[in-house]
Design an enzyme around this catalytic site. Structure first.
Site, PDB file in Angstrom:
ATOM      1  N   ASP A 167      32.182  43.094  39.251  1.00  0.00           N
ATOM      2  CA  ASP A 167      31.601  41.692  39.508  1.00  0.00           C
ATOM      3  C   ASP A 167      30.127  41.965  39.894  1.00  0.00           C
ATOM      4  O   ASP A 167      29.165  40.941  39.413  1.00  0.00           O
ATOM      5  CB  ASP A 167      32.374  41.006  40.423  1.00  0.00           C
ATOM      6  CG  ASP A 167      33.981  40.853  40.328  1.00  0.00           C
ATOM      7  OD1 ASP A 167      34.430  40.598  39.052  1.00  0.00           O
ATOM      8  OD2 ASP A 167      34.473  41.560  41.116  1.00  0.00           O
TER       9      ASP A 167
ATOM     10  N   HIS B  12      38.414  39.763  43.778  1.00  0.00           N
ATOM     11  CA  HIS B  12      38.025  39.982  42.370  1.00  0.00           C
ATOM     12  C   HIS B  12      39.043  39.000  41.567  1.00  0.00           C
ATOM     13  O   HIS B  12      40.150  39.715  40.989  1.00  0.00           O
ATOM     14  CB  HIS B  12      38.283  41.657  42.153  1.00  0.00           C
ATOM     15  CG  HIS B  12      38.300  41.884  40.769  1.00  0.00           C
ATOM     16  ND1 HIS B  12      37.180  41.574  39.822  1.00  0.00           N
ATOM     17  CD2 HIS B  12      39.236  42.348  39.914  1.00  0.00           C
ATOM     18  CE1 HIS B  12      37.135  41.933  38.653  1.00  0.00           C
ATOM     19  NE2 HIS B  12      38.483  42.455  38.778  1.00  0.00           N
TER      20      HIS B  12
HETATM   21  C1  LMR Z   1      38.157  42.788  34.796  1.00  0.00           C
HETATM   22  O1  LMR Z   1      37.416  42.057  35.678  1.00  0.00           O
HETATM   23  O2  LMR Z   1      37.607  42.574  33.389  1.00  0.00           O
HETATM   24  C2  LMR Z   1      39.271  43.325  35.002  1.00  0.00           C
HETATM   25  O3  LMR Z   1      39.647  43.134  36.389  1.00  0.00           O
HETATM   26  C3  LMR Z   1      40.404  42.847  34.053  1.00  0.00           C
HETATM   27  C4  LMR Z   1      40.676  41.587  34.120  1.00  0.00           C
HETATM   28  O4  LMR Z   1      41.908  41.231  33.970  1.00  0.00           O
HETATM   29  O5  LMR Z   1      39.896  40.870  34.220  1.00  0.00           O
END
Ligand code: LMR
Length: 333
Positions: free
Chosen positions: A161, A189
């Site tokens: 991120d 996340h």
């Molecule tokens: C991402 O952020 O790309 C990974 O965590 C996969 C998802 O499920 O988004």
């Protein structure tokens, strides 16, 4: 061959898309440095073991000067044996239309057994980075299952991120992403994370000065970073792999080497109440790694009303995930 003793890195899901994109770079020296030997313990389950045999052949075929040993196994205790680092990637990825927390029921239990096996078999000083989603709560499950290991050695990845946020800010400001610094990712996340533009710097100046369009910052930027994983899934038909691997390696590097003065990086750690967050959830914070290998949360950053409202939303989601996982697993997380 360099003279330092090797760093042993265990990787779950080693033959999967993210694992495959990560391990060759670890073996090459791109993470721990050109004078640091590494050993790899590669872990797979069931059908992945065949593919793993091929991955081991490819590692041999690279003849990496820094790679001292490769273990390939389906057994967790063998896989985590003597590990200095465990990179927990193996998990079912989400599909289009899912939130990462929808995976809790499928993936959560994997991290109980992995936490227990890490506690039994890895070095006592082992550090654990969880990448498999929902990574914050999976990391909490692993931590709570790993009796005897240090809480501060468990991490969940928010660096993907951070990298996404830096790239978006650079693009908007018309500068190279290398001059964007200090982007904290607060919280989970997930699509509630808060990419903090209020404390970010672009070429040494506050991002809010360089980018005058504050509506873009508060709405488009925050939303796009929050939803970037879903956008990748929609476009690729599969979740991010190379960028996730890259962020995992950035995280290992960030936690291995001291952070340059005045800077920080983003990773989720066990909350002890800093910035008013409820203790006992894995919360994304701005972190500095110190010269002795320990880390600290950056203190005293201003959190304005907008930031606080966003941070509260992601905190609430993590508390809900913890409650769901506790109930599903019958554990006191
Ligand atoms: C991402 O952020 O790309 C990974 O965590 C996969 C998802 O499920 O988004």
């Amino acid at each position: 061959m360099a003279s330092k003793s090797p760093i042993r890195v265990s990787v779950t899901g080693a033959a999967g898309n993210i694992g495959y994109a990560a391990i060759f770079r670890i073996a090459s020296g791109a993470v721990f440095g050109a004078d640091q030997p590494v050993a790899l313990n590669l872990i797979e389950v069931g059908p992945g073991l065949n593919a793993l045999a091929g991955v081991v052949m490819e590692l041999q075929d690279c003849a990496f000067p820094l790679l001292t040993d490769v273990v390939a196994t389906g057994d967790l205790d063998e896989g985590f044996k003597d590990a200095d680092w465990c990179l927990l990637i193996g998990a079912v990825p989400r599909k289009d239309g899912m939130e990462r927390k929808d995976l809790l029921g499928i993936n959560g239990k994997i991290f109980v057994g992995q936490g227990q096996a890490i506690a039994r078999s890895a070095k006592n000083s082992v550090k654990v980075l969880v990448v498999g989603n929902p990574c914050n709560t999976n990391a909490l499950i692993a931590l709570r299952s790993a009796a005897g290991l240090k809480e501060e050695n468990f991490f969940a990845m928010t660096r993907l991120d951070e990298n996404r946020a830096k790239s978006q800010l650079a693009n908007k400001a018309g500068v190279h992403n290398s001059v964007v610094k200090n982007v904290a990712i607060w919280g989970n996340h997930s699509s509630t994370q808060y990419p903090d533009f209020t404390n970010a710097l672009i070429a040494g100046k506050p991002a809010t000065q360089v980018i005058s369009d504050h509506t873009w910052l508060k709405e488009t930027f925050v939303n796009d970073v929050q939803k970037r994983g879903a956008a990748v899934i929609k476009a690729r038909g599969a979740s991010s792999a190379a960028s996730a691997a890259n962020a995992a390696l950035d995280t290992l590097r960030n936690l291995h080497f001291a952070t340059p003065a005045g800077e920080w990086h983003s990773v989720a750690v066990l909350s002890k109440g800093d910035y008013g967050i409820t203790p006992g959830i894995m919360f994304g914070y701005p972190i500095r790694t110190l010269a002795d290998g320990s880390w600290e949360i950056v203190k005293g950053l201003p959190v304005d009303e907008f930031s606080q409202s966003k941070i509260s939303i992601t905190e609430k989601e993590l508390l809900e995930e913890r409650a769901t996982a506790s109930e599903a697993l019958g554990l006191k997380l």
